[in-house]
Design a protein around this motif. Structure first.
Motif, mmCIF file in Angstrom:
data_model
loop_
_atom_site.group_PDB
_atom_site.id
_atom_site.type_symbol
_atom_site.label_atom_id
_atom_site.label_comp_id
_atom_site.label_asym_id
_atom_site.label_seq_id
_atom_site.Cartn_x
_atom_site.Cartn_y
_atom_site.Cartn_z
ATOM 1 N N GLY A 197 -15.684 20.067 21.442
ATOM 2 C CA GLY A 197 -16.989 20.004 21.574
ATOM 3 C C GLY A 197 -17.811 19.124 20.420
ATOM 4 O O GLY A 197 -19.050 19.244 20.655
ATOM 5 N N LYS A 198 -17.206 18.444 19.724
ATOM 6 C CA LYS A 198 -17.882 17.648 18.912
ATOM 7 C C LYS A 198 -17.422 16.172 18.858
ATOM 8 O O LYS A 198 -16.290 15.842 19.025
ATOM 9 C CB LYS A 198 -17.609 17.990 17.309
ATOM 10 N N THR A 199 -18.244 15.021 18.663
ATOM 11 C CA THR A 199 -17.887 13.911 18.438
ATOM 12 C C THR A 199 -17.244 13.746 17.180
ATOM 13 O O THR A 199 -17.343 14.469 16.118
ATOM 14 C CB THR A 199 -19.042 12.655 18.544
ATOM 15 N N LEU A 200 -16.549 12.433 16.682
ATOM 16 C CA LEU A 200 -16.042 12.385 15.415
ATOM 17 C C LEU A 200 -16.831 12.158 14.540
ATOM 18 O O LEU A 200 -16.924 12.571 13.186
ATOM 19 C CB LEU A 200 -15.075 11.048 15.526
ATOM 20 N N GLU A 201 -18.140 11.669 14.981
ATOM 21 C CA GLU A 201 -19.365 11.372 14.058
ATOM 22 C C GLU A 201 -19.940 12.653 13.677
ATOM 23 O O GLU A 201 -20.344 12.772 12.582
ATOM 24 C CB GLU A 201 -20.413 10.419 14.746
ATOM 25 N N GLU A 202 -19.920 13.611 14.492
ATOM 26 C CA GLU A 202 -20.641 14.988 14.005
ATOM 27 C C GLU A 202 -19.632 15.612 13.152
ATOM 28 O O GLU A 202 -19.979 16.307 12.266
ATOM 29 C CB GLU A 202 -20.773 15.653 15.320
ATOM 30 N N VAL A 203 -18.432 15.510 13.549
ATOM 31 C CA VAL A 203 -17.200 16.246 12.370
ATOM 32 C C VAL A 203 -17.536 15.604 11.144
ATOM 33 O O VAL A 203 -17.475 16.114 9.904
ATOM 34 C CB VAL A 203 -16.024 16.018 12.990
ATOM 35 N N ALA A 204 -17.451 14.192 11.016
ATOM 36 C CA ALA A 204 -17.724 13.510 9.882
ATOM 37 C C ALA A 204 -18.916 13.825 9.074
ATOM 38 O O ALA A 204 -19.013 14.045 7.593
ATOM 39 C CB ALA A 204 -17.462 12.006 10.049
ATOM 40 N N ASP A 205 -20.041 14.030 9.898
ATOM 41 C CA ASP A 205 -21.196 14.228 9.407
ATOM 42 C C ASP A 205 -21.152 15.804 8.635
ATOM 43 O O ASP A 205 -21.684 16.166 7.485
ATOM 44 C CB ASP A 205 -22.332 14.417 10.145
ATOM 45 N N SER A 206 -20.171 16.602 9.112
ATOM 46 C CA SER A 206 -19.989 18.064 8.722
ATOM 47 C C SER A 206 -19.195 17.885 7.353
ATOM 48 O O SER A 206 -19.332 18.819 6.560
ATOM 49 C CB SER A 206 -19.489 19.207 9.827
ATOM 50 N N TYR A 207 -18.512 16.897 7.393
ATOM 51 C CA TYR A 207 -17.594 16.762 5.839
ATOM 52 C C TYR A 207 -18.654 16.402 4.958
ATOM 53 O O TYR A 207 -18.534 16.724 4.092
ATOM 54 C CB TYR A 207 -16.772 15.387 6.316
ATOM 55 N N LEU A 208 -19.606 15.497 5.138
ATOM 56 C CA LEU A 208 -20.529 15.184 4.128
ATOM 57 C C LEU A 208 -21.301 16.345 3.583
ATOM 58 O O LEU A 208 -21.632 16.495 2.528
ATOM 59 C CB LEU A 208 -21.406 14.091 4.764
ATOM 60 N N LYS A 209 -21.612 17.130 4.763
ATOM 61 C CA LYS A 209 -22.727 18.306 4.214
ATOM 62 C C LYS A 209 -21.708 19.116 3.376
ATOM 63 O O LYS A 209 -22.258 19.831 2.583
ATOM 64 C CB LYS A 209 -23.038 18.794 5.621
ATOM 65 N N GLU A 210 -20.338 19.420 3.790
ATOM 66 C CA GLU A 210 -19.678 20.220 3.084
ATOM 67 C C GLU A 210 -19.246 19.745 1.581
ATOM 68 O O GLU A 210 -19.482 20.293 0.614
ATOM 69 C CB GLU A 210 -18.167 20.588 3.670
#
Length: 949
Positions: A457-470
Motif C-alpha cells: 500500500g506504500k510507494t518506496l518513496e513513502e516508506v523512505a519518508d517514514s524512515y526520515l521521520k523515524e
C-alpha cells in the motif's frame, strides 16, 4: 550494523532464483544453499549487533561474512551486466530467439556457475568456523546491564554542568504545580546527552516538589527490561516513601495484578509524582499508563525519552511535551571554558582551535563536558596537541578513555536502531561535514542503494519518508530548514553523532570518504564519496574498486586534474547504481555514462550540460534523472524507453526581476511520454507544441505524484482536466500558461485528486475553479496573474489544512475580506501586485495561526488592514514597495495605526531601488524623506523566497 551487506544480497539471490534464464545444472541448488546459510548468519548478526565491538573473534567472522556477501553480489551483477546486450532486441515470444538467446548467454552462465561454486565453499567454511558468541543465550541481559551501566546523562552531568538550567527547571515546575486537578503527563525529549535525566532529577529532588507531591517515585527504565520487574520496582519505591517494605504477596503477582495493586494504592493516595526515566518504547508506556489513575488531586507523571513520537503519544490529550534544546553558542562557550580552564578563561592563542572543537560538540552538554575533561589535562602551550584533537575528533572519541562513557551514551541510540534504519543513518556520513542534506535527495538515493523495504500500500518513496521521520523522532537527525507548509526540507546529523556513526562506517567498510590525497585506503571500496578532489582517486594500486555508489562534492575547477572520462572508463565503476555529480563544472554530457547499464540514480544538477544523447535509452534500470538547473531544454525521443524511470526532473530558473512570468524553463519532448508508466515526478514539461496529443498521453501516467506543466494553451484545458482526473495519487500540480494573458481553462474537473497538497497556477482564470474548494488536503496554494473579478478568498478560506497562500496579480477588486474562522491553519500569507486593492478587513477569529504577512507592490493600498490587531500569533509583517501613507501610519513614533501592530515582533518596509532592496525596520523608522539617516540595513535579493515555489 553488520547485517546490511547480507540484507541487500538476499534480495538479489531471490531475483537470481526467479530469473527466467536457465542456470547451469546444480547452480540453482547452490544459490539456494548460499541464501539459506547467509539468512541464518544474518539473523545472528542482527540479533547480536551490539556484541561485535566487544568480541574480536566475532568481528573477524562478521568481516568474512560481509566479504562473501559482497563477492556474491559482484557475481550476480556481473552476470546481469553480461546479459544486457543479449537482452536488448531479443524477441522472447519466439522459440527460435529463445534458443539463440540461451546459446549466446552460455558463457556468462558458465562464469556465474564457477563463481557460485567458489562462494559456496567459502560459505561452508564460515559456517563451520562460526565462533561461539559469548552471551547468545543471555544477550538481552547483557544489553540491559550495558544499558543501565550508562543510564545516562545523570551519571555524567551535574547541575553545574547544565548552563541555563534555571529556566527549563522553572518551566517544568510550573507544569507540575499548575491548578489542573486531572492527572497530566509531562514528556521531556531530545537527543541523548542533552541532560534530560539531569534536568528531571533536579526537578524531582527539589524540596518544593517533594513537599508538593507526598507520594513520589523515580523509575529507571532500559531498552529490554521486563515489565514485571518495572512494576515490582515501582511498588517497592512507593512503599519506601513511608519507610515500609512492599507486601510479600507481590512476588507471586502477574503483570495485571501488579498494575491493579499500584492503581489502587495511588487512587487512595494524595497527589503523586511518578518519573519514568529513559522510555524507549511505546509499549512500555502503554504497559504502565493504566497503572497511574486519575485521582483528581493534581497528580503528575513525568518521563524522559530520546524519541519524539513517544513524547507526543504519552502526553496526548492531557499533558505537555517539553523539547530540550541544544545549548546556544554563548552558553556552550561558557560551559566549555569553565570545564576546560580552571580560571574560566581561554588563552587567546587557543581560542580559534577551541571554538572549532566546540563547534563539533554542537551545543550538546554531555559532549562539551566530556571533551573539556579530556582537554583539561593537555599542555596549554602546545597548540599542536589541541589541533590534533580538532582534526581527528572521531579518532579521539574512540581512543580516549575519558570519552568512553560519553561514547556509550550516544551509541545507545545507534545500537537500538532497527536494521532497516542502520544503513540509512550510516549513509548520511557520505555528505560533507555540516552539509544540509535535501530530504528528497536522500529519499531517492536510499531507494537507489536498496535500503528501502517495500510495504503493502506504500510507494518506496513513502516508506523512505517514514524512515526520515523515524530518524527525526529518535533525535538522530535535526531539521535545518522546513517548507512553509511544515515539511522537512533539509536536515543534518549532529556533529558528534556523525563522528561516532562515521567511525562505525569505516570499521565496517560501509563507505569510503576521500578528503586527502595521502589517506589510508581500505581493501575494498563499494561506496565512495569524494570531497574537494585534487587527484584521480581511482588510481590506487592496492584498492579493489567495485563501486556501487559515487558521489562527488566540491569539484569546482579541479576537473582538469580529475578526469571524468577516465572515471567512467575505469574497470571499477561498471557496477555503479548511483552517480551523483551535482554542481560539477560539466559543459557536456559524459558519453561514457550510458555504458553504466546498472545505473539507477543519475544527477547532473547545477551543471552546464545542454544535451542528453538518445543513447541514454541503454540505462534501462534508471529510476532518477535529475537535470534541475542545467541548460537542457529538450529530451530525446528515446527517453520514453526508460520504463523504470520514476523521477524526471528538468527545469531551471532565470531570474531577472523578483516577479517575472517567464522566469522558469522546462523541457520539450516529442516522445510518447505515456509509455513511462513508472513516473512519479514529471516537471516541467513544455506542452506548446503537439499539446493536444501530449495532454492525452499524460492521462496514462496514473502513478504521478508531482506534475509540472509549462506553456499551456486554453484549448488544451479539457484534455488536461480529463487526464488529471486519472491521476488519483497526485500530490502537487503546477500549471503555467504560455503567456501571462493566456487563460488556464481547468474548470471541468469533477473528481479532483483527493490527496492534492500543493497547487500552483500561473495565468488568467476567467472564473475561480470550483473544484479547488473540495481539495481538503491542500497545504500550499500559489495563484499568479489570475486577474479575477471575484474575491478568491470566498473559495479558499474554508480549506482546513491550507498553511501557505500566495496571490500575485490575482484580484482586480478593491476589497479583501477575511471572515471569522476562515483560514484556520494558515501560517503564511503573501499578497503581491494587487493594484486595485484599497481595503482589507480581518474579522476576529480569522487566520488565528498566521505567523507571517507579506504585502508588496499594492500601489493603491494606503490604509492599514482593519482587524490586523486580532492576529495574536503574527511574528512578522513585511512590506515591499508599498505606499508611503501606509508606512507612515505604522510608525512607532506618531503613526495613528501603530497600536494595531505594536505586539508584532518584526515589522519592516522594503523598497526596490537601483536594482536592490533597501530594508527599513519600522521599530526605529523615521522620516521617509530623510531615509539615509534611518537606514537599518540594505541587501540585494534576486527574488523574495516566498515566490520560489
Amino acid at each position: 550494523m553488520a547485517d546490511s551487506s547480507v540484507s541487500f544480497l538476499l534480495d538479489k539471490l531471490s531475483w537470481l532464483l526467479q530469473e527466467e534464464v536457465i542456470l547451469q545444472k546444480g547452480v540453482r541448488e547452490d544459490v539456494q544453499y548460499i541464501k539459506d546459510e547467509l539468512k541464518r548468519h544474518n539473523a545472528i548478526l542482527t540479533r547480536d549487533d551490539a556484541l561485535e565491538d566487544k568480541d574480536p573473534e566475532l568481528k573477524v567472522w562478521v568481516k568474512r561474512v560481509r566479504d562473501i556477501a559482497q563477492d556474491m553480489e559482484d557475481a550476480i551483477d556481473e552476470y546481469n551486466l553480461r546479459l544486457v546486450d543479449h537482452r536488448q532486441g531479443n524477441n522472447k515470444n519466439s522459440s527460435f530467439h529463445k534458443v539463440a538467446f540461451d546459446i549466446k548467454t552460455m558463457k556468462p552462465r558458465h562464469r556465474i556457475a564457477s563463481d557460485i561454486k567458489k562462494i559456496k565453499s567459502k560459505v561452508e567454511a564460515i559456517t563451520q568456523g562460526r565462533p561461539m558468541i559469548s552471551g547468545v543465550g543471555s544477550s538481552s541481559s547483557q544489553r540491559r546491564s550495558s544499558r543501565l551501566d550508562s543510564q545516562g546523562d545523570a551519571l555524567l552531568l551535574d547541575e553545574a554542568d547544565l548552563v541555563g538550567i534555571d529556566q527549563p527547571k522553572k518551566q517544568l515546575c510550573d507544569l507540575l504545580f499548575n491548578d489542573e486537578p486531572k492527572r497530566e503527563v509531562i514528556s521531556i525529549y531530545g537527543m541523548g546527552g542533552l541532560g534530560k535525566t539531569t534536568l528531571a532529577k533536579q526537578v524531582y529532588d527539589d524540596p518544593k516538589v517533594k513537599k508538593h507531591f507526598r507520594i513520589h517515585a523515580w523509575v529507571n527504565l532500559s531498552q529490554s527490561i521486563k515489565m514485571e520487574e518495572i512494576l515490582k520496582d515501582l511498588v517497592q519505591k512507593l512503599h519506601n516513601v513511608f519507610g515500609k517494605p512492599a507486601p510479600e504477596s507481590i512476588g507471586t503477582m502477574n503483570n495485571d495484578d501488579l498494575k491493579k495493586f499500584i492503581q489502587n494504592f495511588l487512587q487512595r493516595s494524595q497527589k503523586y509524582l511518578i518519573v519514568l526515566d529513559d522510555v524507549w518504547h511505546v509499549k512500555v508506556w502503554d504497559g504502565l499508563n493504566h497503572a497511574f489513575p486519575n485521582n483528581n488531586r493534581g497528580s503528575r507523571v513525568m518521563l524522559t525519552t530520546r524519541k519524539r513520537d513517544i513524547a507526543l503519544y504519552s502526553c496526548a490529550g492531557l499533558g505537555k511535551d517539553f523539547h530540550l534544546e541544544f545549548l546556544p553558542e554563548k552558553e556552550a562557550w561558557s560551559l566549555f571554558c569553565r570545564k576546560t580552564f580552571q580560571d574560566n578563561s581561554c588563552p587567546p592563542h587557543l581560542e580559534e582551535v577551541c571554538r572549532n572543537i566546540l563547534k563539533l560538540c554542537g551545543g550538546l552538554p554531555l559532549a562539551i563536558v566530556a571533551i573539556s575533561g579530556a582537554l583539561a589535562t593537555k599542555e596549554r602551550s602546545n597548540i599542536e596537541e589541541w589541533q590534533i584533537v580538532c582534526r581527528s575528533f572521531g579518532s579521539e572519541i574512540e581512543g580516549n578513555d575519558k570519552l568512553e562513557d560519553m561514547n556509550k551514551v550516544i551509541s545507545l541510540s545507534l545500537n537500538e536502531l532497527p536494521s532497516y534504519l542502520k544503513s540509512c543513518l550510516m549513509y548520511l556520513t557520505i555528505f560533507p561535514e555540516f552539509h544540509a542534506m535535501e530530504t528528497w535527495r536522500l529519499i531517492r538515493l536510499w531507494i537507489a542503494e536498496g535500503f528501502v523495504n517495500g510495504e503493502d500500500g506504500k510507494t518506496l518513496e513513502e516508506v523512505a519518508d517514514s524512515y526520515l521521520k523515524e530518524l527525526l523522532d529518535r533525535s538522530l537527525i535535526q531539521v535545518v530548514e522546513k517548507t512553509s507548509d511544515g515539511r522537512m526540507k533539509t536536515c543534518r546529523m549532529h556533529g558528534l553523532l556523525r563522528e561516532i556513526v562515521n567511525s562505525k562506517s569505516r570499521d565496517q567498510n560501509f563507505a569510503t570518504i576521500v578528503k586527502e590525497q595521502d589517506m589510508v585506503w581500505p581493501e575494498r571500496v563499494r561506496r565512495l564519496s569524494v570531497i574537494n578532489p585534487s587527484h584521480n582517486v581511482l588510481q590506487q594500486n592496492t584498492t579493489t574498486f567495485h563501486l556501487r555508489s559515487l558521489l562527488m562534492f566540491g569539484l569546482s575547477d579541479l576537473l582538469n586534474q580529475f578526469s571524468l572520462h577516465e572515471l567512467c572508463s575505469s574497470n571499477g565503476v561498471q557496477f555503479l547504481n548511483v552517480l551523483d555529480l551535482q554542481d560539477a563544472p560539466l559543459d557536456d554530457f559524459p558519453a561514457e555514462i550510458v555504458n553504466l547499464y546498472l545505473l539507477k540514480y543519475l544527477s547532473l544538477k547545477n551543471t552546464k550540460v545542454k544535451n542528453i544523447p538518445g543513447s541514454i535509452k541503454r540505462l534501462q534500470n534508471l529510476e532518477t534523472l535529475d537535470l534541475k538547473h542545467t541548460s537542457v531544454t529538450e529530451l530525446p525521443v528515446e527517453i520514453a524507453e526508460l520504463k523504470r524511470l520514476r523521477h524526471l526532473l528538468v527545469y531551471r530558473y532565470e531570474i531577472e526581476s523578483y516577479a517575472k512570468f517567464h522566469s522558469r524553463h522546462g523541457f520539450k519532448v516529442a516522445a510518447p511520454i505515456g509509455n513511462m508508466l513508472s513516473l512519479q515526478k514529471l516537471c516541467f514539461i513544455e506542452v506548446d507544441q503537439g499539446s493536444a496529443a501530449l495532454m492525452v498521453e499524460l492521462g496514462k501516467l496514473t502513478q504521478l505524484r508531482r506534475l509540472g506543466i509549462r506553456k499551456m494553451r486554453k484549448e488544451d484545458g479539457a484534455a488536461l482536466c480529463s487526464s488529471i482526473e486519472k491521476m488519483i495519487h497526485l500530490r502537487s500540480l503546477s500549471i503555467f500558461a504560455i503567456e501571462e494573458d493566456e487563460v488556464i481553462d481547468i474548470h471541468d474537473i469533477s473528481n479532483p485528486p483527493r490527496y492534492l497538497q500543493q497547487l500552483y497556477l500561473s495565468g488568467r482564470l476567467e472564473k475561480f475553479p470550483q473544484w479547488i474548494n473540495s481539495c481538503k488536503n491542500l497545504a500550499r496554494v500559489f495563484l499568479k496573474w489570475s486577474k479575477l473579478e471575484e474575491d478568491p478568498l470566498v473559495y479558499l478560506q474554508g480549506l482546513p489544512n491550507l498553511r501557505h497562500l500566495e496571490l500575485l496579480q490575482v484580484y482586480v477588486g478593491e476589497m479583501l475580506h477575511f471572515n471569522a474562522k476562515g483560514f484556520p491553519s494558515l501560517k503564511v500569507l503573501g499578497l503581491d501586485y494587487l493594484e486595485g486593492l484599497k481595503y482589507m478587513t480581518i474579522e476576529e477569529g480569522a487566520m488565528q495561526g498566521l505567523k507571517k504577512l507579506v504585502m508588496q507592490r499594492c500601489s493603491s493600498f494606503k490604509n492599514v488592514p482593519v482587524g490586523i490587531e486580532h492576529l495574536a500569533k503574527l511574528k512578522a509583517i513585511e512590506f515591499f514597495d508599498m505606499p508611503d501613507e501606509l508606512i507612515m501610519d505604522l510608525r512607532p513614533n506618531g503613526g495613528k495605526d501603530f497600536w494595531r501592530v505594536q505586539n508584532v515582533p518584526t515589522v519592516y518596509s522594503t523598497y526596490w531601488r537601483n536594482d536592490g532592496w533597501d530594508v527599513y525596520s519600522l521599530e526605529t523608522f523615521g522620516d521617509i524623506e530623510s531615509d539615509v539617516d534611518h537606514r537599518i540595513a540594505m541587501r540585494t535579493l534576486q527574488l523574495p523566497t516566498l515566490w520560489k515555489a
